[in-house]
Write an enzyme that holds these catalytic residues in place. Structure first.
Site, short mmCIF file in Angstrom:
data_model
loop_
_atom_site.label_atom_id
_atom_site.label_comp_id
_atom_site.label_asym_id
_atom_site.label_seq_id
_atom_site.Cartn_x
_atom_site.Cartn_y
_atom_site.Cartn_z
N LYS A 191 0.84 -1.20 0.00
CA LYS A 191 0.00 0.00 0.00
C LYS A 191 0.87 1.25 0.00
O LYS A 191 1.73 1.42 0.86
CB LYS A 191 -0.92 0.04 1.23
CG LYS A 191 -1.95 1.16 1.09
CD LYS A 191 -2.67 1.49 2.37
CE LYS A 191 -1.93 2.46 3.24
NZ LYS A 191 -1.74 3.81 2.64
N GLU A 266 10.36 0.69 10.27
CA GLU A 266 11.37 1.75 10.17
C GLU A 266 10.63 3.04 10.41
O GLU A 266 9.78 3.43 9.63
CB GLU A 266 12.05 1.70 8.79
CG GLU A 266 13.36 2.45 8.78
CD GLU A 266 13.21 3.83 8.21
OE1 GLU A 266 13.18 4.79 9.02
OE2 GLU A 266 13.11 3.95 6.99
N CYS A 300 13.72 10.34 7.27
CA CYS A 300 13.68 9.79 8.63
C CYS A 300 15.04 9.87 9.31
O CYS A 300 15.14 10.03 10.51
CB CYS A 300 13.14 8.36 8.61
SG CYS A 300 13.96 7.36 7.40
N GLU A 401 10.47 15.09 16.30
CA GLU A 401 10.79 15.05 14.87
C GLU A 401 9.92 16.08 14.15
O GLU A 401 8.70 16.04 14.25
CB GLU A 401 10.51 13.65 14.33
CG GLU A 401 10.89 13.49 12.88
CD GLU A 401 10.70 12.05 12.39
OE1 GLU A 401 9.69 11.43 12.77
OE2 GLU A 401 11.56 11.58 11.62
P1 ADP Z 1 2.76 10.52 8.20
O1 ADP Z 1 2.21 10.75 9.58
O2 ADP Z 1 4.08 11.11 7.97
O3 ADP Z 1 1.81 10.76 7.08
P2 ADP Z 1 2.31 7.72 8.58
O4 ADP Z 1 3.24 6.93 9.40
O5 ADP Z 1 0.99 8.04 9.17
O6 ADP Z 1 3.11 8.98 8.15
O7 ADP Z 1 2.07 7.01 7.18
C1 ADP Z 1 2.95 6.12 6.57
C2 ADP Z 1 2.15 5.02 5.93
O8 ADP Z 1 1.37 4.39 6.93
C3 ADP Z 1 1.14 5.48 4.87
O9 ADP Z 1 1.08 4.52 3.83
C4 ADP Z 1 -0.16 5.53 5.64
O10 ADP Z 1 -1.30 5.35 4.82
C5 ADP Z 1 0.00 4.35 6.56
N1 ADP Z 1 -0.83 4.44 7.77
C6 ADP Z 1 -1.20 5.54 8.45
N2 ADP Z 1 -1.96 5.22 9.51
C7 ADP Z 1 -2.09 3.87 9.51
C8 ADP Z 1 -2.75 2.92 10.35
N3 ADP Z 1 -3.44 3.30 11.42
N4 ADP Z 1 -2.64 1.62 10.03
C9 ADP Z 1 -1.92 1.22 8.98
N5 ADP Z 1 -1.29 2.06 8.15
C10 ADP Z 1 -1.36 3.37 8.40
#
Ligand code: ADP
Length: 501
Positions: A191, A266, A300, A401
């Site tokens: 995804k 990560e 990161c 961060e």
């Molecule tokens: P940011 O906060 O920088 O947007 P995230 O860590 O939320 O970064 O997002 C990184 C990835 O994790 C994206 O592909 C996002 O769709 C996915 N993501 C965000 N929230 C969830 C969740 N609760 N469960 C699974 N995947 C998630």
């Protein structure tokens, strides 16, 4: 197919066919709910296009396809050499399509085109090629115990892997995950991040063209809380690999416990960069700039806490300020002279601005930037490169961060103090240090609590070298030979040759 793709012309004039569906079983399909994600050009805030957004029911279909492919002899039983050939073909296709892929990356993400082309695409093709070479070199061991036993190990794929990637390096992050997973014989449901959904769909067509059997790689767009969460807790998925924020990584870890998935995470960082009195100051300044200002600070491993020994502190701050002013040219990412494009989304832009407010209100000294940058047509999510000094270790801007072109610079007296303060963080991704004293360099490198240490550089990672963090920066390693462990499990076979009862 007509409503599952759209003809687009990018701002640099490149015309291409953009897929807009979900890629399942080597076919393009709509999401069951018909919901879509609209993606925005961060440079001018215009809509680029919309793509289908997966929900849990689409994740179910993709997982079923991946499971079927995992059991299918056309994938399960192909020789490791053939698996390598497929990966090598994919790396060549990425190379052939790199201008289009880099164009999409710049349009959707905002990173400078020269960086997308020369760094991200080189990394994506290079990673797939690297793991193509490993495919037929993965083997177990014979472990000699006694003449009465033949014992050996086999490295087996983990199974169906859920891979959730971030928006800061969409194609490179996809390659870091697809390369080792496919090299080891797994199947994948990947995804992309909802902020950057486009380039991965173009890559999907190349995966099919390379010859991977249907269902081996399935690619979805979708919101994290819906599609991402459905992947993380799916009972049909054996492994979850995630790159993103620490908060989301913790959520994923909890969800993945439902069937005790193998996990690789990560996550975030607040990486220190130490400059000792005896450092080559010019080099320290230039690398410190690369370490925090590249990719709009959306890295990161960004070395966002610069710590300078007091003897060279004033000199460093003024040289760094001058270097940022000279080098960090903010502008349209399709222009060759641009070093820094916009932040990826309005949300990220607002986040960086809120940390600027926090730094000001907590009493740090603003040395440069500290505001939105409005000279690129008045639109877009641009931030002026920002430097704060007089920062206390308990301030939010020293501890959290920011993920933007935003750096704090503090001074220290002794090596011991520098190590203690560098380690005084919940994170442990990367560290950098500058000294000409080779003994001190390795002594300090050992004591820094981080998965990676850069001596006399910053952020010059390499696909052949393990990448990952300790503490709350992650679990497991990607890249290098270590990356294979994350996607294979060891089976031990005990064969009785004489221990008769
Ligand atoms: P940011 O906060 O920088 O947007 P995230 O860590 O939320 O970064 O997002 C990184 C990835 O994790 C994206 O592909 C996002 O769709 C996915 N993501 C965000 N929230 C969830 C969740 N609760 N469960 C699974 N995947 C998630």
């Amino acid at each position: 197919m007509s409503d599952l793709s759209v003809e687009l012309t990018a701002p640099n004039g490149v015309k291409y066919t953009q897929p807009t569906g979900l890629f399942i079983n080597n076919e393009w399909v709509k999401s069951r709910s018909r919901e879509k994600i609209t993606t925005i050009n961060p440079t001018d805030e215009t809509q680029i296009t919309s793509v289908y957004s997966a929900g849990p029911e689409d994740v179910d279909i993709a997982v079923a396809a991946a499971r079927k492919a995992f059991k299918d002899p056309s994938w399960r039983d192909i020789s490791s050499t053939e698996r390598g050939d497929l990966l090598y073909k994919l790396s060549q296709l990425i190379e052939q399509h790199k201008e289009t892929l880099a164009t999409i990356e710049t349009w959707d993400n905002g990173k400078p085109y020269s960086v997308a082309l020369n760094e991200d695409l080189a990394e994506a093709a290079g990673t797939i090629k690297y793991y193509a070479g490993y495919a037929d070199k993965i083997h177990g061991q014979v472990i000699d115990t006694s003449p009465a036993k033949l014992a050996y190990t086999i490295r087996e794929p983990v199974g169906v892997c859920g891979q959730i990637i971030p928006w800061n390096y969409p194609l490179a992050m996809a390659a870091w995950k697809l390369g080792p997973a496919l090299c080891c014989g797994n199947t994948v449901v990947l995804k992309a991040a909802e902020q950057t959904p486009l380039s991965i769909l173009y890559l999907a067509n190349l995966i099919k063209e390379a010859g991977f059997p249907p269902g081996v790689v399935n690619i979805l767009n979708g919101e994290g809380r819906k599609a991402g969460a459905a992947i993380a807790q799916h009972l049909g998925i054996d492994k979850i690999a995630f790159t993103g924020s620490t908060a989301t990584g913790r959520e994923i870890m909890k969800m993945a416990s439902v069937n005790m998935k193998n996990i690789t995470l990560e996550t975030g960082g607040k990486s220190p960069l130490l400059v000792f009195d005896d450092a080559d100051l010019d080099q320290a300044v230039k690398w410190a700039h690369i370490g925090i200002m590249s990719n709009m600070g959306q890295i990161c491993t960004a070395t966002s806490r610069v710590m300078v020994q007091e003897g060279v502190y004033d000199q460093f701050v003024s040289a760094f300020k001058e270097h940022v002013a000279k080098t960090s040219k903010v502008g349209n990412p399709f222009e060759d002279s641009t070093f820094q494009g916009p932040q990826v989304t309005k949300a990220q832009y607002d986040r960086v601005l809120s940390y600027i407010d926090s730094g000001k209100s907590e009493g740090a000294t603003l040395v440069a930037g500290g505001e939105a940058y409005k000279d690129v047509g008045g639109k877009g999510f641009f931030i002026a490169p920002t430097i704060f000094t007089n920062v206390k270790d308990n301030m939010k801007i020293f501890r959290e961060e920011v993920f933007g072109p935003f750096v704090v610079i503090v001074s220290f007296k002794t090596e011991e103090e520098a190590i203690d303060r560098a380690n005084d963080t919940t994170y442990g991704l990367a560290s950098a240090l500058f000294t000409k004293d080779v003994v001190k360099a390795h002594r300090v490198a050992r004591r820094l609590e981080s998965g990676m240490v850069f001596i006399n550089s910053s952020n010059d990672s390499d696909i052949r070298i393990p990448f990952g963090g300790v503490k709350m920066s992650g679990i497991g390693r990607e890249l290098g030979e270590a990356g294979l462990s994350a996607y294979s499990s060891l089976k031990s076979v005990h064969c009785n040759l004489g221990n008769w009862l």
